[in-house]
Design a protein around this motif. Structure first.
Motif, PDB file in Angstrom:
ATOM      1  N   ARG A 237       0.816  -1.225   0.000  1.00 14.41           N
ATOM      2  CA  ARG A 237       0.000   0.000   0.000  1.00 14.41           C
ATOM      3  C   ARG A 237       0.848   1.272   0.000  1.00 14.41           C
ATOM      4  O   ARG A 237       0.523   2.261   0.653  1.00 14.41           O
ATOM      5  N   MET A 238       1.945   1.233  -0.728  1.00 12.46           N
ATOM      6  CA  MET A 238       2.801   2.407  -0.835  1.00 12.46           C
ATOM      7  C   MET A 238       2.305   3.310  -1.959  1.00 12.46           C
ATOM      8  O   MET A 238       1.704   2.844  -2.928  1.00 12.46           O
ATOM      9  N   ARG A 239       2.533   4.596  -1.813  1.00 16.52           N
ATOM     10  CA  ARG A 239       2.153   5.568  -2.829  1.00 16.52           C
ATOM     11  C   ARG A 239       3.343   5.878  -3.722  1.00 16.52           C
ATOM     12  O   ARG A 239       4.490   5.923  -3.264  1.00 16.52           O
ATOM     13  N   LEU A 240       3.058   6.110  -4.984  1.00 12.99           N
ATOM     14  CA  LEU A 240       4.124   6.406  -5.929  1.00 12.99           C
ATOM     15  C   LEU A 240       4.781   7.751  -5.652  1.00 12.99           C
ATOM     16  O   LEU A 240       5.936   7.965  -6.028  1.00 12.99           O
ATOM     17  N   ASP A 241       4.072   8.646  -4.988  1.00 14.11           N
ATOM     18  CA  ASP A 241       4.628   9.981  -4.730  1.00 14.11           C
ATOM     19  C   ASP A 241       5.340  10.091  -3.387  1.00 14.11           C
ATOM     20  O   ASP A 241       5.770  11.173  -2.989  1.00 14.11           O
ATOM     21  N   VAL A 242       5.481   8.967  -2.667  1.00 11.63           N
ATOM     22  CA  VAL A 242       6.159   9.014  -1.381  1.00 11.63           C
ATOM     23  C   VAL A 242       7.666   9.116  -1.602  1.00 11.63           C
ATOM     24  O   VAL A 242       8.236   8.450  -2.470  1.00 11.63           O
ATOM     25  N   VAL A 243       8.324   9.979  -0.847  1.00 12.64           N
ATOM     26  CA  VAL A 243       9.773  10.146  -0.942  1.00 12.64           C
ATOM     27  C   VAL A 243      10.451   9.079  -0.088  1.00 12.64           C
ATOM     28  O   VAL A 243      10.121   8.898   1.084  1.00 12.64           O
ATOM     29  N   ILE A 244      11.406   8.359  -0.687  1.00  9.24           N
ATOM     30  CA  ILE A 244      12.147   7.313   0.009  1.00  9.24           C
ATOM     31  C   ILE A 244      13.537   7.845   0.315  1.00  9.24           C
ATOM     32  O   ILE A 244      14.326   8.123  -0.601  1.00  9.24           O
ATOM     33  N   ASP A 245      13.849   7.995   1.584  1.00 13.05           N
ATOM     34  CA  ASP A 245      15.132   8.589   1.985  1.00 13.05           C
ATOM     35  C   ASP A 245      16.327   7.831   1.418  1.00 13.05           C
ATOM     36  O   ASP A 245      17.330   8.439   1.012  1.00 13.05           O
ATOM     37  N   ASP A 246      16.228   6.500   1.385  1.00 15.64           N
ATOM     38  CA  ASP A 246      17.352   5.699   0.920  1.00 15.64           C
ATOM     39  C   ASP A 246      17.684   5.940  -0.553  1.00 15.64           C
ATOM     40  O   ASP A 246      18.798   5.664  -1.008  1.00 15.64           O
ATOM     41  N   PHE A 247      16.718   6.470  -1.319  1.00 14.43           N
ATOM     42  CA  PHE A 247      16.957   6.733  -2.739  1.00 14.43           C
ATOM     43  C   PHE A 247      17.778   8.001  -2.939  1.00 14.43           C
ATOM     44  O   PHE A 247      18.407   8.177  -3.981  1.00 14.43           O
ATOM     45  N   GLY A 248      17.752   8.899  -1.974  1.00 13.25           N
ATOM     46  CA  GLY A 248      18.506  10.146  -2.068  1.00 13.25           C
ATOM     47  C   GLY A 248      17.856  11.164  -2.982  1.00 13.25           C
ATOM     48  O   GLY A 248      16.892  10.876  -3.702  1.00 13.25           O
ATOM     49  N   ARG A 249      18.342  12.402  -2.930  1.00 14.53           N
ATOM     50  CA  ARG A 249      17.907  13.506  -3.795  1.00 14.53           C
ATOM     51  C   ARG A 249      16.403  13.721  -3.785  1.00 14.53           C
ATOM     52  O   ARG A 249      15.806  14.075  -4.800  1.00 14.53           O
ATOM     53  N   GLN A 250      15.768  13.476  -2.636  1.00 13.45           N
ATOM     54  CA  GLN A 250      14.319  13.665  -2.529  1.00 13.45           C
ATOM     55  C   GLN A 250      13.575  12.899  -3.632  1.00 13.45           C
ATOM     56  O   GLN A 250      12.607  13.385  -4.228  1.00 13.45           O
ATOM     57  N   ARG A 251      14.017  11.696  -3.884  1.00 13.12           N
ATOM     58  CA  ARG A 251      13.479  10.893  -4.984  1.00 13.12           C
ATOM     59  C   ARG A 251      12.264  10.094  -4.522  1.00 13.12           C
ATOM     60  O   ARG A 251      12.294   9.435  -3.484  1.00 13.12           O
ATOM     61  N   THR A 252      11.187  10.130  -5.301  1.00 14.54           N
ATOM     62  CA  THR A 252       9.982   9.398  -4.955  1.00 14.54           C
ATOM     63  C   THR A 252      10.073   7.953  -5.424  1.00 14.54           C
ATOM     64  O   THR A 252      10.898   7.594  -6.283  1.00 14.54           O
ATOM     65  N   LEU A 253       9.175   7.137  -4.886  1.00 16.57           N
ATOM     66  CA  LEU A 253       9.112   5.735  -5.303  1.00 16.57           C
ATOM     67  C   LEU A 253       8.826   5.648  -6.795  1.00 16.57           C
ATOM     68  O   LEU A 253       9.448   4.864  -7.517  1.00 16.57           O
ATOM     69  N   GLY A 254       7.872   6.457  -7.268  1.00 18.46           N
ATOM     70  CA  GLY A 254       7.525   6.422  -8.686  1.00 18.46           C
ATOM     71  C   GLY A 254       8.689   6.781  -9.579  1.00 18.46           C
ATOM     72  O   GLY A 254       8.909   6.154 -10.618  1.00 18.46           O
ATOM     73  N   GLU A 255       9.444   7.781  -9.201  1.00 14.77           N
ATOM     74  CA  GLU A 255      10.603   8.186  -9.994  1.00 14.77           C
ATOM     75  C   GLU A 255      11.644   7.071 -10.056  1.00 14.77           C
ATOM     76  O   GLU A 255      12.258   6.829 -11.104  1.00 14.77           O
ATOM     77  N   GLU A 256      11.847   6.401  -8.940  1.00 16.04           N
ATOM     78  CA  GLU A 256      12.799   5.294  -8.915  1.00 16.04           C
ATOM     79  C   GLU A 256      12.332   4.155  -9.820  1.00 16.04           C
ATOM     80  O   GLU A 256      13.128   3.579 -10.576  1.00 16.04           O
ATOM     81  N   LEU A 257      11.046   3.842  -9.756  1.00 18.97           N
ATOM     82  CA  LEU A 257      10.515   2.747 -10.557  1.00 18.97           C
ATOM     83  C   LEU A 257      10.555   3.053 -12.052  1.00 18.97           C
ATOM     84  O   LEU A 257      10.591   2.133 -12.874  1.00 18.97           O
ATOM     85  N   LEU A 258      10.543   4.321 -12.408  1.00 22.19           N
ATOM     86  CA  LEU A 258      10.575   4.710 -13.817  1.00 22.19           C
ATOM     87  C   LEU A 258      11.987   5.016 -14.322  1.00 22.19           C
ATOM     88  O   LEU A 258      12.150   5.467 -15.460  1.00 22.19           O
ATOM     89  N   THR A 259      12.996   4.773 -13.507  1.00 18.17           N
ATOM     90  CA  THR A 259      14.366   4.994 -13.967  1.00 18.17           C
ATOM     91  C   THR A 259      14.587   4.224 -15.268  1.00 18.17           C
ATOM     92  O   THR A 259      14.363   3.013 -15.328  1.00 18.17           O
ATOM     93  N   PRO A 260      15.022   4.889 -16.337  1.00 16.98           N
ATOM     94  CA  PRO A 260      15.185   4.200 -17.622  1.00 16.98           C
ATOM     95  C   PRO A 260      16.247   3.099 -17.563  1.00 16.98           C
ATOM     96  O   PRO A 260      17.244   3.200 -16.853  1.00 16.98           O
TER      97      PRO A 260
END
Length: 384
Positions: A237-260
């Motif tokens: 039940r995680m949201r795509l717009d949640v910021v994950i600290d471990d990803f760094g640079r204020q990166r959201t879950l959605g942004e990480e999942l869409l990394t090309p």
């Protein structure tokens, strides 16, 4: 365009006022048309498709190679292969898609990166046999053609082709109303490459004593997203717009999942030119053991030492949230390695220097030993 008209009742007949039959003419006996139905009424807009192509033309031109003949709009893409460069040229082909990573893109309304994923899935399969990617044809199916959205998808495909050094020779955009929702789409592509017959990379070249080199992935790439969505977005039940600290640079879950997906084609071609490369393995579905085993002859094993690298935080997140066992993770995800190269021991340092010089994060991950054609995963990843 097809016109459909309502018909009168069964009693209608092509007769004159006095009851005499009149000579037959087209449309005789039909009432005046109430309404003309068009293809657009059925959910297909040819104009929108044409507009999408116009928006893409400048991007496609950036992928052009000297061998390409003609412009967009023909019935087929033409490519003049210079056979004089080869003694025995062999064509290689590959077809692939992006899978359910597209669901994330659609949920986030970000469409300009999945085209890069698409190209990567195709061209890095081509280069795995030593082939230079020449051109690619794409296919986009959508519930409704929104020109700007299709242009974004196509722009990503064109970007991927530029990175891979291949031409985007043509493609098809299909509107499927009633099959796909208006906001849904799927993509696929076919690529063609060429390799000198004597230089084809395969398991036949791999020998005991060879070195296994790993090339770091950019993240999940384009595999395992059904499990990712189930674990993180469903049960987790995680949201795509949640910021994950471990990803760094204020990166959201959605942004990480869409990394090309990283495209290795040009890096691998350079590696082949500079070092004695025996074989390449593109890590996609099946993970590290499922893909590395494809380039092993029956009389050797590949030893892969996990302690030589640390997977990106996204893999830890998926494993902890889903309580997934290590073997399942390694059979599903790339775990931080997108491509393997098996090279001769004498050329290992040269190979690493070549890749490092091109900005590829690469390291010696293992070796080839006597065995039975299996991949032996040893050691443990560093954590924290």
């Amino acid at each position: 365009m097809t016109h459909v008209s309502e018909r009168s009742g069964a009693g209608s007949s092509p007769s004159g006022a006095d009851g005499d039959r009149q000579p037959w003419t087209a449309g005789a006996g039909r009432p005046a048309r109430k309404r003309s139905v068009s293809y657009k009424d059925a959910g297909v807009s040819i104009e929108a498709g044409d507009r999408a192509v116009e928006l893409l033309k400048s991007k496609v031109k950036q992928t052009r190679r000297p061998e390409v003949m003609g412009d967009l709009g023909g019935f087929a893409g033409l490519f003049r292969l210079d056979t004089s460069k080869y003694k025995h040229p062999i064509l290689a082909s590959s077809t692939d898609g992006v899978g359910t990573k597209l669901v994330i893109a659609q949920q986030m309304n970000i469409h300009d990166t999945v085209g890069i994923d698409l190209v990567a899935m195709v061209v890095d399969d081509l280069v795995a046999c030593g082939a230079e990617p020449l051109f690619l044809l794409d296919y986009i199916a959508t519930g409704e053609v929104v020109p700007d959205k299709v242009a974004e998808i196509g722009a990503g495909i064109a970007d991927g082709c530029r990175y891979a050094g291949c031409a985007l020779l043509g493609g098809e955009t299909a509107e499927h109303p009633g099959v796909l929702r208006p906001d849904e789409y799927d993509v696929s592509a076919t690529g063609v490459g060429v390799v000198e017959e004597s230089e084809i990379l395969s398991s036949e070249r791999v020998e005991v004593g060879d070195v296994v080199i790993a090339m770091r992935s950019s993240g999940l790439h384009s595999n395992g997203y059904s499990l990712v969505r189930h674990v993180l977005l469903g049960a987790g039940r995680m949201r795509l717009d949640v910021v994950i600290d471990d990803f760094g640079r204020q990166r959201t879950l959605g942004e990480e999942l869409l990394t090309p997906t990283k495209i290795y084609a040009q890096d691998c071609l350079k590696l082949i030119a500079e070092a004695d490369v025996r074989a390449l393995a593109h890590v996609t579905g099946g993970g590290i053991p499922g893909n590395l085993v494809r380039i092993l002859p029956e009389h050797v094993d590949a030893v892969v030492n996990r302690s030589t690298w640390k997977p990106q935080p996204i893999f830890d997140l998926i494993q902890s949230k889903g309580r997934i066992e290590d073997p399942e993770m390694e059979a599903t995800f790339n775990m931080g390695v997108g491509m393997f190269a098996i090279v001769s021991a004498e050329d290992a340092d040269r190979a690493l220097a070549t890749l490092t010089g091109r900005g590829v994060d690469a390291w010696q991950v293992g070796e080839i030993i006597e065995g039975t054609g299996e991949v032996r995963m040893v050691g443990q990843h560093t954590r924290g």
